[in-house]
Design a protein around this motif. Structure first.
Motif, PDB file in Angstrom:
ATOM      1  N   ALA A 147       0.828  -1.209   0.000  1.00 48.51           N
ATOM      2  CA  ALA A 147       0.000   0.000   0.000  1.00 48.51           C
ATOM      3  C   ALA A 147       0.859   1.254   0.000  1.00 48.51           C
ATOM      4  O   ALA A 147       0.608   2.196  -0.740  1.00 48.51           O
ATOM      5  CB  ALA A 147      -0.921  -0.008   1.208  1.00 48.51           C
ATOM      6  N   GLN A 148       1.887   1.271   0.839  1.00 51.72           N
ATOM      7  CA  GLN A 148       2.693   2.474   0.965  1.00 51.72           C
ATOM      8  C   GLN A 148       3.625   2.676  -0.228  1.00 51.72           C
ATOM      9  O   GLN A 148       4.167   3.759  -0.405  1.00 51.72           O
ATOM     10  CB  GLN A 148       3.498   2.403   2.261  1.00 51.72           C
ATOM     11  N   ALA A 149       3.776   1.654  -1.062  1.00 53.77           N
ATOM     12  CA  ALA A 149       4.647   1.765  -2.232  1.00 53.77           C
ATOM     13  C   ALA A 149       3.940   2.389  -3.417  1.00 53.77           C
ATOM     14  O   ALA A 149       4.583   2.803  -4.375  1.00 53.77           O
ATOM     15  CB  ALA A 149       5.181   0.383  -2.621  1.00 53.77           C
ATOM     16  N   GLY A 150       2.605   2.465  -3.398  1.00 48.43           N
ATOM     17  CA  GLY A 150       1.864   2.983  -4.534  1.00 48.43           C
ATOM     18  C   GLY A 150       1.467   1.877  -5.490  1.00 48.43           C
ATOM     19  O   GLY A 150       1.541   0.692  -5.152  1.00 48.43           O
ATOM     20  N   VAL A 151       1.062   2.258  -6.707  1.00 48.60           N
ATOM     21  CA  VAL A 151       0.598   1.279  -7.698  1.00 48.60           C
ATOM     22  C   VAL A 151       1.602   1.197  -8.848  1.00 48.60           C
ATOM     23  O   VAL A 151       2.326   2.150  -9.127  1.00 48.60           O
ATOM     24  CB  VAL A 151      -0.788   1.663  -8.250  1.00 48.60           C
ATOM     25  N   ALA A 163      -3.700   9.766 -17.604  1.00 52.95           N
ATOM     26  CA  ALA A 163      -3.612  10.264 -16.232  1.00 52.95           C
ATOM     27  C   ALA A 163      -2.863  11.590 -16.197  1.00 52.95           C
ATOM     28  O   ALA A 163      -1.747  11.689 -16.715  1.00 52.95           O
ATOM     29  CB  ALA A 163      -2.900   9.247 -15.349  1.00 52.95           C
ATOM     30  N   PRO A 164      -3.435  12.644 -15.599  1.00 54.25           N
ATOM     31  CA  PRO A 164      -2.757  13.942 -15.554  1.00 54.25           C
ATOM     32  C   PRO A 164      -1.613  13.938 -14.545  1.00 54.25           C
ATOM     33  O   PRO A 164      -1.552  13.095 -13.647  1.00 54.25           O
ATOM     34  CB  PRO A 164      -3.868  14.896 -15.116  1.00 54.25           C
ATOM     35  N   ASP A 165      -0.708  14.892 -14.696  1.00 53.90           N
ATOM     36  CA  ASP A 165       0.396  15.027 -13.742  1.00 53.90           C
ATOM     37  C   ASP A 165      -0.085  15.647 -12.434  1.00 53.90           C
ATOM     38  O   ASP A 165       0.521  15.447 -11.382  1.00 53.90           O
ATOM     39  CB  ASP A 165       1.509  15.891 -14.334  1.00 53.90           C
ATOM     40  N   ASP A 203      10.601   4.677  -9.453  1.00 53.77           N
ATOM     41  CA  ASP A 203      10.970   3.255  -9.563  1.00 53.77           C
ATOM     42  C   ASP A 203       9.827   2.398 -10.095  1.00 53.77           C
ATOM     43  O   ASP A 203       9.522   1.323  -9.554  1.00 53.77           O
ATOM     44  CB  ASP A 203      11.430   2.721  -8.201  1.00 53.77           C
ATOM     45  N   GLY A 204       9.164   2.871 -11.149  1.00 54.89           N
ATOM     46  CA  GLY A 204       8.133   2.065 -11.786  1.00 54.89           C
ATOM     47  C   GLY A 204       6.808   2.023 -11.059  1.00 54.89           C
ATOM     48  O   GLY A 204       5.916   1.251 -11.430  1.00 54.89           O
ATOM     49  N   ARG A 205       6.645   2.844 -10.023  1.00 51.12           N
ATOM     50  CA  ARG A 205       5.387   2.882  -9.283  1.00 51.12           C
ATOM     51  C   ARG A 205       4.939   4.337  -9.153  1.00 51.12           C
ATOM     52  O   ARG A 205       5.736   5.261  -9.323  1.00 51.12           O
ATOM     53  CB  ARG A 205       5.521   2.230  -7.903  1.00 51.12           C
ATOM     54  N   ALA A 206       3.663   4.511  -8.833  1.00 54.78           N
ATOM     55  CA  ALA A 206       3.106   5.862  -8.765  1.00 54.78           C
ATOM     56  C   ALA A 206       2.345   6.058  -7.467  1.00 54.78           C
ATOM     57  O   ALA A 206       1.705   5.133  -6.952  1.00 54.78           O
ATOM     58  CB  ALA A 206       2.174   6.109  -9.955  1.00 54.78           C
ATOM     59  N   GLN A 207       2.422   7.273  -6.951  1.00 54.94           N
ATOM     60  CA  GLN A 207       1.649   7.678  -5.782  1.00 54.94           C
ATOM     61  C   GLN A 207       1.028   9.037  -6.055  1.00 54.94           C
ATOM     62  O   GLN A 207       1.600   9.865  -6.778  1.00 54.94           O
ATOM     63  CB  GLN A 207       2.523   7.771  -4.537  1.00 54.94           C
ATOM     64  N   LEU A 208      -0.141   9.248  -5.467  1.00 51.18           N
ATOM     65  CA  LEU A 208      -0.805  10.544  -5.553  1.00 51.18           C
ATOM     66  C   LEU A 208      -0.661  11.231  -4.202  1.00 51.18           C
ATOM     67  O   LEU A 208      -1.030  10.670  -3.177  1.00 51.18           O
ATOM     68  CB  LEU A 208      -2.281  10.354  -5.900  1.00 51.18           C
ATOM     69  N   GLN A 209      -0.097  12.453  -4.210  1.00 53.61           N
ATOM     70  CA  GLN A 209       0.153  13.154  -2.964  1.00 53.61           C
ATOM     71  C   GLN A 209      -0.377  14.574  -3.051  1.00 53.61           C
ATOM     72  O   GLN A 209      -0.731  15.063  -4.126  1.00 53.61           O
ATOM     73  CB  GLN A 209       1.654  13.159  -2.652  1.00 53.61           C
ATOM     74  N   LEU A 210      -0.455  15.211  -1.899  1.00 54.41           N
ATOM     75  CA  LEU A 210      -0.940  16.581  -1.825  1.00 54.41           C
ATOM     76  C   LEU A 210       0.214  17.562  -1.867  1.00 54.41           C
ATOM     77  O   LEU A 210       1.213  17.384  -1.175  1.00 54.41           O
ATOM     78  CB  LEU A 210      -1.727  16.801  -0.530  1.00 54.41           C
ATOM     79  N   PRO A 267     -10.645   2.417 -10.347  1.00 54.57           N
ATOM     80  CA  PRO A 267     -10.701   3.469  -9.326  1.00 54.57           C
ATOM     81  C   PRO A 267     -10.825   2.962  -7.898  1.00 54.57           C
ATOM     82  O   PRO A 267     -10.485   3.681  -6.971  1.00 54.57           O
ATOM     83  CB  PRO A 267     -11.932   4.288  -9.726  1.00 54.57           C
ATOM     84  N   TRP A 268     -11.313   1.713  -7.695  1.00 52.44           N
ATOM     85  CA  TRP A 268     -11.429   1.227  -6.317  1.00 52.44           C
ATOM     86  C   TRP A 268     -10.068   0.902  -5.699  1.00 52.44           C
ATOM     87  O   TRP A 268      -9.984   0.594  -4.519  1.00 52.44           O
ATOM     88  CB  TRP A 268     -12.335  -0.010  -6.263  1.00 52.44           C
ATOM     89  N   ARG A 269      -8.995   1.003  -6.497  1.00 49.06           N
ATOM     90  CA  ARG A 269      -7.662   0.755  -5.936  1.00 49.06           C
ATOM     91  C   ARG A 269      -7.016   2.033  -5.424  1.00 49.06           C
ATOM     92  O   ARG A 269      -5.812   2.099  -5.209  1.00 49.06           O
ATOM     93  CB  ARG A 269      -6.769   0.096  -6.999  1.00 49.06           C
ATOM     94  N   TRP A 270      -7.839   3.074  -5.180  1.00 46.63           N
ATOM     95  CA  TRP A 270      -7.255   4.350  -4.769  1.00 46.63           C
ATOM     96  C   TRP A 270      -6.502   4.303  -3.446  1.00 46.63           C
ATOM     97  O   TRP A 270      -5.576   5.089  -3.261  1.00 46.63           O
ATOM     98  CB  TRP A 270      -8.316   5.446  -4.747  1.00 46.63           C
ATOM     99  N   PRO A 271      -6.824   3.418  -2.472  1.00 47.80           N
ATOM    100  CA  PRO A 271      -5.980   3.406  -1.257  1.00 47.80           C
ATOM    101  C   PRO A 271      -4.515   3.108  -1.565  1.00 47.80           C
ATOM    102  O   PRO A 271      -3.623   3.621  -0.896  1.00 47.80           O
ATOM    103  CB  PRO A 271      -6.615   2.297  -0.410  1.00 47.80           C
ATOM    104  N   GLU A 272      -4.255   2.260  -2.579  1.00 43.73           N
ATOM    105  CA  GLU A 272      -2.864   1.997  -2.960  1.00 43.73           C
ATOM    106  C   GLU A 272      -2.225   3.231  -3.578  1.00 43.73           C
ATOM    107  O   GLU A 272      -1.070   3.567  -3.299  1.00 43.73           O
ATOM    108  CB  GLU A 272      -2.810   0.848  -3.964  1.00 43.73           C
ATOM    109  N   LEU A 273      -2.970   3.894  -4.455  1.00 40.62           N
ATOM    110  CA  LEU A 273      -2.446   5.084  -5.112  1.00 40.62           C
ATOM    111  C   LEU A 273      -2.060   6.145  -4.090  1.00 40.62           C
ATOM    112  O   LEU A 273      -1.072   6.858  -4.240  1.00 40.62           O
ATOM    113  CB  LEU A 273      -3.484   5.640  -6.089  1.00 40.62           C
ATOM    114  N   TRP A 274      -2.859   6.222  -3.002  1.00 45.63           N
ATOM    115  CA  TRP A 274      -2.582   7.220  -1.961  1.00 45.63           C
ATOM    116  C   TRP A 274      -1.566   6.718  -0.941  1.00 45.63           C
ATOM    117  O   TRP A 274      -1.219   7.441  -0.016  1.00 45.63           O
ATOM    118  CB  TRP A 274      -3.868   7.582  -1.239  1.00 45.63           C
ATOM    119  N   GLY A 275      -1.109   5.468  -1.095  1.00 49.12           N
ATOM    120  CA  GLY A 275      -0.126   4.945  -0.148  1.00 49.12           C
ATOM    121  C   GLY A 275      -0.696   4.794   1.245  1.00 49.12           C
ATOM    122  O   GLY A 275      -0.038   5.079   2.244  1.00 49.12           O
TER     123      GLY A 275
END
Length: 374
Positions: A28-32, A41-43, A96-103, A64-72
């Motif tokens: 989860a904390q690594a992102g998707v 997907a926008p930047d 490193d090949g993974r993505a996270q959405l942050q504020l 979209p239901w995988r958003w908890p992973e995206l948010w780490g």
């Protein structure tokens, strides 16, 4: 169609080892993976009033239901969700090949800056308790009316519940502010929901009764309890209880049943996939409709005992039709494959039945259609 990682589960009917929990937290904390991102997907995205986490996640993710992973989000953060507010900027970070959405936190009236004052955007996570100004996970206005309306009883308890027996001046229908007279045990509460007689919910396959659905009519407040008195001739004079109708959703009249008002649950709905494979069928369309579309409610033949919980996201499947193979000399009957054509969001769970909101769908949904984990 495999199920998503079990990181979202707050409670589960299936045993999870400490090693599995630790693995889920790390994932989860690594992102998707970048492969899970939507093609366009926008930047970044600036949150607007009316946005939901589901809407935003659709911008960035194919699922979209995988958003908890995206948010780490780890398991602790799931029970204390991220609070996102209109006006905040969301930044997609790829490492490193993974993505996270942050504020990207910004100071009001000043240029965005990070902790060292360099003036650069600094992706941060804001976590806190429930805040009514934060955006929601899904559009709550679509399901809030059904939290009272859509009610299932495990047994036909309304058959013996207190009932309205008379109205002032023989009125047929009652409106808000009218008085009603009722008999039965009204000692449990002051505020009551009013229901019409129940109808059984039958499993589409076994025809077994899974519960009893009760059409919700409105609410009433107890003003005077029932008073029985013995007369001089030894007979008992029965004086029914008096209630005032507080709200009317459908017509209320003699014979309708009363049930104590439950405590409202304001728990946040966290979309997540079931931990284990699950299959079932749509029992009925809420409101007596024959077909349902987007943003309508359906009853499912699976509930708490089957592992369903609030927030579960399910895939809708349309049964493939049977047809004659016109290309064969034998004119054989063939059945086309079932096709996935929609998404369900479970928002109310009973022992053997659940209610779900149709988030998206291609074709009309009808009783007997099947669902599975996404």
């Amino acid at each position: 169609m495999g199920s998503a990682p079990s990181v979202w589960a707050q409670t589960s009917s299936f045993p999870i080892t400490e090693q599995q929990r630790a693995t889920a937290d790390r994932v989860a904390q690594a992102g998707v993976p970048l492969s899970e991102l939507a093609p366009n997907a926008p930047d970044s995205h600036t949150v607007k009033p009316g946005d939901t986490l589901w809407d935003i996640s659709k911008l960035f993710l194919t699922n979209p239901w995988r958003w908890p992973e995206l948010w780490g989000m780890n398991r602790d953060q799931i029970s204390n969700p991220h609070l996102i507010y209109p006006g905040q900027m969301l930044v997609l970070v790829k490492i490193d090949g993974r993505a996270q959405l942050q504020l990207a936190q910004q100071r009001v009236g000043a240029q965005a800056s990070d902790a060292d004052g360099s003036g650069k955007l600094s992706p941060r996570i804001r976590v806190g308790d429930f805040d009514g100004n934060a955006i929601t996970a899904i559009p709550l206005n679509l399901i809030e009316p059904f939290l009272n309306d859509a009610v299932v009883f495990d047994t036909d308890e309304l058959a013996t519940a207190p009932r309205i027996v008379a109205t002032p001046e023989g009125r047929v229908l009652l409106s808000r502010g009218d008085l009603a007279y009722a008999r039965g045990d009204l000692s449990q509460a002051t505020d009551y929901r009013v229901f019409r007689n129940t109808r059984p919910l039958l499993d589409p396959i076994s025809q077994e009764i899974l519960g009893y659905e009760a059409p919700y009519l409105g609410t009433a407040e107890l003003k005077r309890p029932q008073q029985n008195s013995e007369q001089a001739d030894g007979k008992i004079e029965i004086v029914p209880a008096t209630l005032m109708i507080k709200a009317v959703r459908q017509e209320i009249g003699i014979g309708d049943r009363l049930s104590p008002m439950p405590q409202r649950s304001f728990s946040r709905y966290i979309p997540h996939a079931p931990n284990a494979p699950i299959k079932g069928q749509v029992i009925s369309i809420y409101g007596e409709g024959l077909n349902a579309g987007q943003n309508q409610i359906v009853a499912l033949n699976r509930g708490r005992r089957d592992g369903l919980e609030r927030g579960h996201v399910l895939a809708l499947w349309q049964q493939g039709r049977s047809m004659v193979d016109s290309t064969s000399d034998k004119r054989e009957i063939i059945k086309l494959p079932d096709e996935r054509h929609g998404v369900l969001f479970v928002f109310q769970v009973y022992e053997r039945v659940s209610y779900a909101l149709i988030i998206s769908v291609k074709d009309p949904v009808k009783a007997g259609d099947s669902f599975s984990q996404p």
